[in-house]
Design an enzyme around this catalytic site. Structure first.
Site, PDB file in Angstrom:
ATOM      1  CG  ASP A 112      -1.932  -1.082   1.231  1.00 27.41           C
ATOM      2  OD1 ASP A 112      -2.198  -1.643   0.156  1.00 27.41           O
ATOM      3  OD2 ASP A 112      -2.459  -1.388   2.320  1.00 27.41           O
ATOM      4  CE  LYS A 113       0.321   8.594  -1.117  1.00 25.18           C
ATOM      5  NZ  LYS A 113      -0.670   9.659  -1.396  1.00 25.18           N
TER       6      LYS A 113
END
Length: 346
Positions: free
Chosen positions: A153-154
């Site tokens: 995830d970012k």
């Protein structure tokens, strides 16, 4: 309606050698909306794209910029200046610094920082890990997804592997499918978690909020997360636990969703917040407290087993004392082996 015309060098409307599409609106189109007429006249472009151009001022009606809902009178001259769209730059090289932990002719292991998107998508067409890979390793343009075989995830930091050859990419994808890649995470959660556990719950798109994932979704894919309790702490009398999580599958947001389903949401998680105590608003930490600290896999060419460790970045290290923990609570094998891997003499 007259066919679209593009200007040649003798056109009086030829401006700065910039190409445009010219339309003449017949009188029978009077009363029609501008965006509807453009969509019907220029089928090679999506309605959303044309609307974006109108809003950007790249469509002129009788020399004036107007709105998508503008009602035509008939007889107008329209010029459309096609604009490059962000997705056209999605696979462009960008000089983005990369923390390379290991590399050889077959693969690259990267320690991804929080805040870096892995792959271009809507809202993040540039500035991604993929753009950085294409800059530092131009040969990756020949591989699907520039050699990326899995994602973080970012706002999750930590270790990722990227293939440099088609052979390596195939071998790494097969290992992921066979669940032989070891991925271990450190997760700081709210609540008094047990000493160990395993979550077996499907993960799929949340039917009430399409931007979220949900555990136990009837349309989700099987997912398994194993965890063990490393340390106990607290923040303003609310219990906090440090967990080591091991993925047996790799679904989107899997750890975040699985732990929330047990009423142990991650500290700082802006999305999965069920059972998050009110004191969380006082904790200065604004991303999910999740770090991929260990990665194990079989080398795609030599078949040797490799394991890499990376301790949490500064923001998570600074979080430790805030919740009553110390570096001694981290997996000591990671502390020792990272120091060995960082030693050029070894």
């Amino acid at each position: 309606m007259a066919l679209p015309q593009t200007p040649d060098s003798n056109s009086v409307d030829y401006i700065d050698e910039e190409d445009f599409i010219s339309l003449e609106i017949p009188m029978e189109m009077a009363g029609e909306r501008l965006d509807k007429v453009l969509a019907g006249s220029l089928p090679d472009y999506s309605r959303n794209r044309l609307k974006t151009w109108i809003e950007a001022g790249a469509v002129m009606v009788d020399g004036k910029v107007t709105k998508a809902r503008y009602l035509l009178r008939g007889g107008e001259s329209i010029k459309v200046f096609p604009q490059e769209m962000p997705e056209q730059f999605a696979f462009s090289p960008e000089n983005i610094p990369l923390d390379v932990v290991f590399e050889d002719d077959s693969m690259i292991v990267i320690n991804k920082p929080s805040g870096l998107v892995v792959h271009p998508a809507a809202g993040n067409w540039s500035g991604t890990l993929l753009n950085g890979l294409l800059f530092h390793y131009p040969e990756l343009k020949a591989l699907p997804r520039a050699g990326i075989v899995h994602r973080l995830d970012k706002d999750t930091s930590g270790l990722m592997v990227v293939a440099r050859t088609a052979q390596a990419q195939t071998a790494l994808v097969r290992q992921l499918q066979d669940r032989t890649v070891g991925r271990r995470y450190l997760a700081w959660v709210w609540g008094d978690a047990p000493s160990q556990g395993k979550v077996l719950a499907t993960v799929g798109r949340d039917q009430r909020d399409r931007l979220k994932m949900a555990a136990g979704s009837p349309h989700g894919k099987p997912a398994a997360t194993v965890f063990r309790h490393l340390a106990k702490g607290a923040f303003q009398e609310s219990s906090v636990a440090l967990l080591e999580c091991r993925l047996e599958t790799g679904r989107t947001h899997q750890i975040r969703v699985h732990l929330e389903s047990l009423s142990f949401p991650l500290l700082g998680d802006p999305v999965y917040r069920k059972k998050t105590p009110g004191v969380a608003k006082s904790l200065p930490f604004e991303r999910q407290a999740l770090h991929a600290f260990a990665l194990s896999l079989q080398h795609p060419v030599t078949q040797e087993l490799h394991t890499w460790f990376r301790l949490p970045p500064a923001d998570l290290m600074e979080l430790l004392p805030r919740v009553g923990m110390t570096q001694a609570n981290l997996p000591q094998e990671a502390v020792v082996l990272q120091s060995i891997q960082n030693d050029p003499a070894t």
